[in-house]
Motif scaffolding. Structure first.
Motif, mmCIF file in Angstrom:
data_model
loop_
_atom_site.group_PDB
_atom_site.id
_atom_site.type_symbol
_atom_site.label_atom_id
_atom_site.label_comp_id
_atom_site.label_asym_id
_atom_site.label_seq_id
_atom_site.Cartn_x
_atom_site.Cartn_y
_atom_site.Cartn_z
ATOM 1 N N VAL A 273 38.035 32.551 46.722
ATOM 2 C CA VAL A 273 37.728 31.248 46.144
ATOM 3 C C VAL A 273 38.094 30.172 47.168
ATOM 4 O O VAL A 273 38.973 30.383 48.008
ATOM 5 C CB VAL A 273 38.511 31.073 44.812
ATOM 6 C CG1 VAL A 273 40.000 31.069 45.036
ATOM 7 C CG2 VAL A 273 38.090 29.841 44.054
ATOM 8 N N ARG A 274 37.404 29.029 47.103
ATOM 9 C CA ARG A 274 37.740 27.925 48.004
ATOM 10 C C ARG A 274 39.168 27.461 47.745
ATOM 11 O O ARG A 274 39.626 27.411 46.607
ATOM 12 C CB ARG A 274 36.782 26.749 47.787
ATOM 13 C CG ARG A 274 35.400 26.982 48.331
ATOM 14 C CD ARG A 274 34.536 25.721 48.314
ATOM 15 N NE ARG A 274 34.952 24.697 47.377
ATOM 16 C CZ ARG A 274 34.405 24.506 46.163
ATOM 17 N NH1 ARG A 274 33.426 25.284 45.754
ATOM 18 N NH2 ARG A 274 34.830 23.531 45.376
ATOM 19 N N ALA A 275 39.862 27.078 48.788
ATOM 20 C CA ALA A 275 41.244 26.622 48.667
ATOM 21 C C ALA A 275 41.345 25.419 47.738
ATOM 22 O O ALA A 275 42.290 25.313 46.946
ATOM 23 C CB ALA A 275 41.807 26.280 50.038
ATOM 24 N N SER A 276 40.370 24.523 47.783
ATOM 25 C CA SER A 276 40.412 23.330 46.937
ATOM 26 C C SER A 276 40.354 23.697 45.452
ATOM 27 O O SER A 276 41.030 23.074 44.628
ATOM 28 C CB SER A 276 39.280 22.370 47.292
ATOM 29 O OG SER A 276 38.026 22.997 47.126
ATOM 30 N N LEU A 277 39.581 24.726 45.110
ATOM 31 C CA LEU A 277 39.514 25.166 43.718
ATOM 32 C C LEU A 277 40.819 25.838 43.299
ATOM 33 O O LEU A 277 41.307 25.642 42.182
ATOM 34 C CB LEU A 277 38.335 26.127 43.508
ATOM 35 C CG LEU A 277 38.124 26.654 42.084
ATOM 36 C CD1 LEU A 277 37.949 25.498 41.100
ATOM 37 C CD2 LEU A 277 36.930 27.581 42.042
ATOM 38 N N ALA A 278 41.404 26.600 44.197
ATOM 39 C CA ALA A 278 42.686 27.244 43.906
ATOM 40 C C ALA A 278 43.771 26.207 43.673
ATOM 41 O O ALA A 278 44.566 26.315 42.727
ATOM 42 C CB ALA A 278 43.075 28.177 45.062
ATOM 43 N N VAL A 279 43.799 25.172 44.509
ATOM 44 C CA VAL A 279 44.795 24.111 44.344
ATOM 45 C C VAL A 279 44.542 23.346 43.044
ATOM 46 O O VAL A 279 45.483 23.047 42.299
ATOM 47 C CB VAL A 279 44.804 23.172 45.573
ATOM 48 C CG1 VAL A 279 45.665 21.944 45.320
ATOM 49 C CG2 VAL A 279 45.293 23.933 46.801
ATOM 50 N N ALA A 280 43.303 23.060 42.751
ATOM 51 C CA ALA A 280 42.972 22.368 41.495
ATOM 52 C C ALA A 280 43.431 23.172 40.284
ATOM 53 O O ALA A 280 43.945 22.610 39.310
ATOM 54 C CB ALA A 280 41.471 22.092 41.422
#
Length: 172
Positions: free
Chosen positions: A25-32
């Motif tokens: 998964v994209r890092a930005s989605l994981a952080v979100a």
């Protein structure tokens, strides 16, 4: 906790993302997912104010039961075992971990029913004495608010470090 749930979810998720060898998964989605998970237990405030008319302590709602967040985390871990490339399992895991971190942080000075629904007994590490009005002033003037500010400062420093490390688009 009042202001540190989103920053703590951010710290949790970025720690995971920076240490993962690869993510489906994209890092930005994981952080979100971590940030939203850190906030999610307090979505019950809508019910607390709009429906329940503040009759029940919102930490008694299922969204503040640690068993819910532990169950979601276990589901995500099992899902990841069955389907290692599942992006949804990673997102669910970070969301659940953020929710569980919310329970831990709320336990510093807020009652959490750690064994709900099996045991109707709240637990908190410290008590905030009711000295001031309005009620929230007691929390902002308590030493534990310094912990919240420290978490926020740590998250800001992490965000700034990550921004500096990120390559600028169009520049080589």
């Amino acid at each position: 906790m009042f202001i540190a749930h989103a920053p703590s979810g951010y710290l949790l998720a970025t720690h995971f993302v920076e240490r993962a060898r690869s993510l489906p998964v994209r890092a930005s989605l994981a952080v979100a997912a971590g940030v939203i998970g850190g906030l999610a237990p307090d979505f019950d405030m809508l019910w607390f104010y709009l429906v329940d008319a503040r009759q029940t302590h919102h930490h008694k709602y299922i969204s503040h039961w640690p068993v819910l967040w532990l169950s979601l985390l276990m589901l995500a871990l099992l899902w990841r075992q069955v389907r290692p490339s599942s992006a949804s399992a990673v997102v669910l895991g970070l969301f659940a971990a953020g929710g569980l971190l919310h329970m831990v942080l709320d336990s510093v000075v807020g009652d959490i029913w750690w064994f709900a629904p099996f045991v109707d007994r709240p637990f908190a590490l410290f008590t905030v004495p009711a000295l001031y009005k309005p009620w929230w002033l007691n929390f902002f003037l308590h030493w534990s608010f310094a912990l919240e500010l420290a978490i926020c400062a740590w998250a800001l420093a992490t965000w700034r470090r990550r921004q500096r490390a990120r390559p600028i688009r169009g520049v080589r």
